[in-house]
Design a protein around this motif. Structure first.
Motif, short mmCIF file in Angstrom:
data_model
loop_
_atom_site.label_atom_id
_atom_site.label_comp_id
_atom_site.label_asym_id
_atom_site.label_seq_id
_atom_site.Cartn_x
_atom_site.Cartn_y
_atom_site.Cartn_z
N ASN A 131 -4.82 1.58 -3.67
CA ASN A 131 -3.68 2.11 -2.92
C ASN A 131 -2.38 2.03 -3.72
O ASN A 131 -1.60 2.98 -3.77
CB ASN A 131 -3.51 1.35 -1.60
CG ASN A 131 -4.53 1.76 -0.55
OD1 ASN A 131 -5.05 2.86 -0.57
ND2 ASN A 131 -4.82 0.85 0.37
N GLU A 183 -0.20 5.06 -5.39
CA GLU A 183 1.25 5.22 -5.17
C GLU A 183 1.96 5.44 -6.51
O GLU A 183 2.85 6.28 -6.63
CB GLU A 183 1.80 3.99 -4.46
CG GLU A 183 3.31 3.98 -4.28
CD GLU A 183 3.82 4.98 -3.25
OE1 GLU A 183 5.05 5.12 -3.14
OE2 GLU A 183 3.01 5.64 -2.57
N CYS A 238 -4.09 6.19 3.10
CA CYS A 238 -4.22 4.83 2.62
C CYS A 238 -5.61 4.32 2.98
O CYS A 238 -6.06 4.50 4.09
CB CYS A 238 -3.18 4.00 3.34
SG CYS A 238 -2.33 2.86 2.28
N GLU A 239 -6.27 3.68 2.04
CA GLU A 239 -7.54 3.05 2.38
C GLU A 239 -7.25 1.80 3.20
O GLU A 239 -6.28 1.09 2.94
CB GLU A 239 -8.28 2.64 1.10
CG GLU A 239 -8.81 3.80 0.29
CD GLU A 239 -9.57 3.30 -0.91
OE1 GLU A 239 -10.73 2.90 -0.75
OE2 GLU A 239 -8.99 3.30 -2.00
N CYS A 245 0.85 -1.19 0.00
CA CYS A 245 0.00 0.00 0.00
C CYS A 245 0.88 1.23 0.00
O CYS A 245 2.09 1.12 0.01
CB CYS A 245 -0.94 0.02 1.20
SG CYS A 245 -0.10 0.37 2.74
N CYS A 246 0.28 2.40 0.00
CA CYS A 246 1.06 3.63 -0.16
C CYS A 246 1.48 4.23 1.17
O CYS A 246 1.85 5.39 1.23
CB CYS A 246 0.26 4.65 -0.96
SG CYS A 246 -1.26 5.14 -0.14
N CYS A 247 1.39 3.47 2.26
CA CYS A 247 1.73 4.01 3.58
C CYS A 247 3.23 4.25 3.76
O CYS A 247 3.64 5.04 4.58
CB CYS A 247 1.30 3.04 4.68
SG CYS A 247 -0.46 2.79 4.75
#
Length: 199
Positions: A85, A89, A56-57, A27-29
């Protein structure tokens, strides 16, 4: 005074060093994948009213099969929270993350029933993504803009439907093919396939 002492070229800006993403999380975290220039360019524009949308979802880690499925159709990718996500990114690396943010904001607006909340959110979406003064303005044709301007006199949960479809189509035709060939997607698929075969 020496000419060399005052020369602006004697100090190397920090942005010349662009760290590669040290990992490809699903994910994009992961803050390590942020591009320094991107972060600086967006620092000011991130202070908008719509920053209630999380970075982030919430989603579960996708399976290798699910990730492979994203290559079968854009709809599959966009229906998956994890897919959105990862795609977001990728869009961030292309400086077009606002397309996904706008699409998500429209999806959120469609779930609203309260008239006051709809008015408020529609106004925020307009200011953040439609207004020509916004740093996160999405690319829409003049016909769609005219429709939105008319609908904004009496906003509803479907005020941005035409614009949302246009941005969805733009992401599908323009960004999606590049996403499938990107290091972000390929590395994710590789790492998930490897961890799956090891377990």
């Amino acid at each position: 005074m020496s000419r060399h002492e005052t020369s602006p070229t004697t100090v190397q800006p920090a942005s010349n060093h662009r760290p590669n993403a040290c990992c490809f999380c699903w994910c994009c975290c992961c803050s390590c994948s942020w591009n320094e220039d991107r972060e600086r360019a967006w620092r000011a524009s991130r202070e908008t009213k719509l920053e209630t949308i999380p970075n982030c979802e919430a989603c579960t880690k996708p399976s290798p099969e699910e990730v492979r499925g994203w290559a079968q159709s854009f709809d599959k990718l966009m229906k998956s929270p994890a897919g959105r996500n990862v795609f977001r990114e990728f869009l961030r690396t292309e400086y077009s993350e606002e397309n996904m943010l706008f699409w998500l904001a429209c999806e959120e607006l469609k779930t609203e029933c309260n008239k006051h909340t709809i008015d408020e959110k529609a106004r925020m979406i307009y200011e953040d993504y439609i207004s020509i003064l916004s740093p996160k303005e999405v690319s829409l044709d003049s016909r769609v803009r005219e429709v939105i301007n008319r609908k904004m006199q009496e906003p509803s949960s479907h005020t941005f439907d035409d614009a949302q479809l246009q941005i969805y189509t733009l992401m599908h035709r323009d960004s999606y093919p590049r996403f499938l060939n990107s290091a972000i997607y390929k590395s994710l698929l590789q790492s998930l396939s490897r961890s799956s075969s090891e377990s």
